[in-house]
Design an enzyme around this catalytic site. Structure first.
Site, PDB file in Angstrom:
ATOM      1  N   TYR A 187       0.851  -1.187   0.000  1.00 42.18           N
ATOM      2  CA  TYR A 187       0.000   0.000   0.000  1.00 42.18           C
ATOM      3  C   TYR A 187       0.886   1.237   0.000  1.00 42.18           C
ATOM      4  O   TYR A 187       1.672   1.440   0.919  1.00 42.18           O
ATOM      5  CB  TYR A 187      -0.902   0.000   1.238  1.00 42.18           C
ATOM      6  CG  TYR A 187      -1.761   1.240   1.378  1.00 42.18           C
ATOM      7  CD1 TYR A 187      -2.872   1.434   0.562  1.00 42.18           C
ATOM      8  CD2 TYR A 187      -1.464   2.215   2.329  1.00 42.18           C
ATOM      9  CE1 TYR A 187      -3.669   2.571   0.682  1.00 42.18           C
ATOM     10  CE2 TYR A 187      -2.246   3.355   2.465  1.00 42.18           C
ATOM     11  CZ  TYR A 187      -3.339   3.533   1.637  1.00 42.18           C
ATOM     12  OH  TYR A 187      -4.123   4.655   1.763  1.00 42.18           O
ATOM     13  N   ASP A 282       9.619   3.210   0.378  1.00 45.32           N
ATOM     14  CA  ASP A 282       8.482   3.752   1.127  1.00 45.32           C
ATOM     15  C   ASP A 282       8.729   3.419   2.591  1.00 45.32           C
ATOM     16  O   ASP A 282       8.488   2.297   3.036  1.00 45.32           O
ATOM     17  CB  ASP A 282       7.175   3.134   0.630  1.00 45.32           C
ATOM     18  CG  ASP A 282       5.951   3.693   1.351  1.00 45.32           C
ATOM     19  OD1 ASP A 282       6.102   4.255   2.450  1.00 45.32           O
ATOM     20  OD2 ASP A 282       4.829   3.551   0.829  1.00 45.32           O
ATOM     21  N   LYS A 310       4.059   9.242   9.056  1.00 48.35           N
ATOM     22  CA  LYS A 310       3.858   8.819  10.432  1.00 48.35           C
ATOM     23  C   LYS A 310       4.799   9.479  11.442  1.00 48.35           C
ATOM     24  O   LYS A 310       4.536  10.555  11.944  1.00 48.35           O
ATOM     25  CB  LYS A 310       3.917   7.298  10.527  1.00 48.35           C
ATOM     26  CG  LYS A 310       2.786   6.617   9.738  1.00 48.35           C
ATOM     27  CD  LYS A 310       2.705   5.155   9.981  1.00 48.35           C
ATOM     28  CE  LYS A 310       1.692   4.469   9.078  1.00 48.35           C
ATOM     29  NZ  LYS A 310       0.300   4.827   9.339  1.00 48.35           N
TER      30      LYS A 310
END
Length: 489
Positions: A187, A282, A310
């Site tokens: 994702y 990522d 995050k």
């Protein structure tokens, strides 16, 4: 444990896959029906009545009654009013051990006092946003460049999704090639071009509802841990526009739900060099959770671009950013100056004072307190304890961890395989995935009723606030849940 990293022992990847294949070959074992009925009636309906009433009202104005994709909603979402360290508290006053940790950004634990004080000071002076330059966007960028060797420059954005979008635009400008290759099952946010091969490798565009199939003309996927499959895609792309970038999560898709062999990332780096593609890591989840230098520091692999999210804002909003070598980062230069052709990116709230300061002070505090090592030890203790409980009750469940990223697979929903060459089997596989997802939801609800908040009932993030006492208490709660599983005497 190496200093600055949360991973002490690398998972035995071959054994993990062997156990996962066995899990998905067996019938689903979830919470017994009588136990599930009791949980819903005596916990959710009785002890969470205020949450239920609020969600009922919210459903009149909010689709599904909740705004966040990570909100657990079986049998209904709970309303949380307080977060502190290792714990969460709901509207009805129930207390929970927090293994969601906001989806991963709060390595120090929820709402740490040291960071909160600095944020309040900033709110009393600058306020949350000005639209103009301020010291903390510089301080945060400087800190990230200091910590992550591959990053020479950093630009903050509004989210991980935006950073992923920016990375592929930069890659295309830098290489003048067209295709983007991603690892199947990963994702990378919800932008059109990357909503491909989600959750289960081989799904291609199946879950990209609302996105025209033509959007994926220059997007491909390859199977995790399969360098031959990646090279096949890269070879084909030489004759159809070339490959601008290979985009991967360095611990494996979905935060390592399908873990990668220890040397896999090095193999990807070599293939990118061979075919002239940029390597994009990522690290939305792994940067500053696996290591202060990112997962790339742990693996010893240097990507060309790194996507942040995050932890980069310490659990505060607008958590996203892109970092990399100066020769590539010039394509995301901001301001009104002209010259280099720039990638189209932006964001009114990007690099706002609040998020930049929160990120800066979070990284400083993590570095000062050894938070990564503490969170990793908690992850190891939790995983080993879960493995003992699985053995105690002779369950087919699988528990493994990559430092403070812990996986507890009870149904293996995302470990199913889609074989596009056998298209007649796809419908059955997707149906099986839905059944397993429902069982996973029931397990998650059972955890919640014992005061354990997880991510979708299958992933747990530990933090520096998780002391041995917290973990041992959690394991007692997991023990009570496992006693309610079908087939346990």
């Amino acid at each position: 444990m190496a200093q600055g990293f949360s991973m002490n022992e690398y998972p035995d990847v071959d054994q993990v896959y062997k156990d996962l294949r066995k899990l998905i070959s067996l019938p689903i074992r979830s919470i017994r029906k009588d136990a599930m009925d009791d949980i819903i009636h005596n916990y959710f309906d009785k002890k969470c009545s205020k949450s239920k009433a609020m969600i009922t009202k919210a459903s009149e104005y909010i689709p599904g009654g909740v705004q966040h994709n990570l909100s657990f909603n079986h049998p209904f979402p709970l309303v949380f009013t307080k977060a502190s360290g290792a714990y969460l508290y709901d509207l009805d006053g129930n207390k929970y051990i927090d293994f969601l940790q906001a989806g991963g950004p709060t390595v120090l634990g929820s709402n740490p006092t040291s960071v909160r004080k600095k944020v309040i000071e900033l709110l009393d002076t600058t306020g949350p946003v000005t639209g103009l330059f301020h010291e903390y966007e510089y301080k945060l960028a400087e800190k990230i460049v200091e910590l992550v060797p591959s990053v020479e420059m950093f630009r903050m954005l509004g989210s991980g999704t935006e950073a992923c979008m920016a990375s592929i635009r930069v890659a295309r400008l830098a290489t003048k090639k067209k295709n983007i290759v991603k690892m199947g099952g990963a994702y990378h946010g919800w932008s059109d071009q990357l909503a491909y091969g989600l959750r289960i490798p081989g799904t291609r565009h199946f879950e990209a509802n609302g996105v025209p199939k033509s959007i994926f003309k220059y997007t491909q996927e390859f199977y995790p841990n399969d360098l031959n499959a990646l090279e096949s895609v890269l070879k084909r792309n030489r004759f159809r526009g070339g490959t601008a970038a290979v985009l991967i999560e360095p611990v494996g898709p979905e935060s390592g739900t399908r873990p990668l062999d220890r040397n896999f990332n090095k193999g990807v780096r070599e293939l990118c060099d061979k075919y002239g593609a940029l390597l994009i890591f990522d690290e939305v989840v792994t940067a500053f959770r696996i290591g202060l230098s990112g997962a790339q520091g742990y693996y010893g692999v240097t990507p060309d671009l790194t996507i942040f999210g995050k932890v980069v804002a310490g659990g505060y909003p607008s958590a996203g950013g892109l970092g990399g070598k100066k020769e590539y980062m010039k394509y995301v230069s901001a301001g009104l100056q002209t010259g280099t052709k720039k990638a189209l990116i932006g964001g009114t709230m990007a690099a706002n004072p609040l998020s930049s300061a929160a990120g800066y002070f979070t990284l400083c505090e993590m570095e000062k307190t050894g938070a990564l090592e503490k969170s990793g030890r908690a992850g190891d203790r939790l995983t080993k304890g879960l493995q003992k409980l699985i053995k105690k009750y002779d369950l087919p469940f699988v528990a493994f961890n990559q430092g403070s990223i812990c996986h507890l697979e009870t149904v293996g929903t995302m470990l199913l395989d889609i074989n596009i060459m056998k298209f007649w089997t796809i419908k059955k596989t997707i149906s099986e995935a839905h059944k397993r997802k429902h069982a996973m939801e029931e397990m998650g609800a059972a955890y919640m009723s014992e005061g354990l908040v997880t991510l979708a009932g299958s992933r747990l993030y530990t933090s520096a606030s998780d002391t041995d006492e917290v973990i041992d208490d959690a394991l007692k709660r997991f023990d009570r849940v496992f006693q309610k599983v079908e087939g346990v005497a």
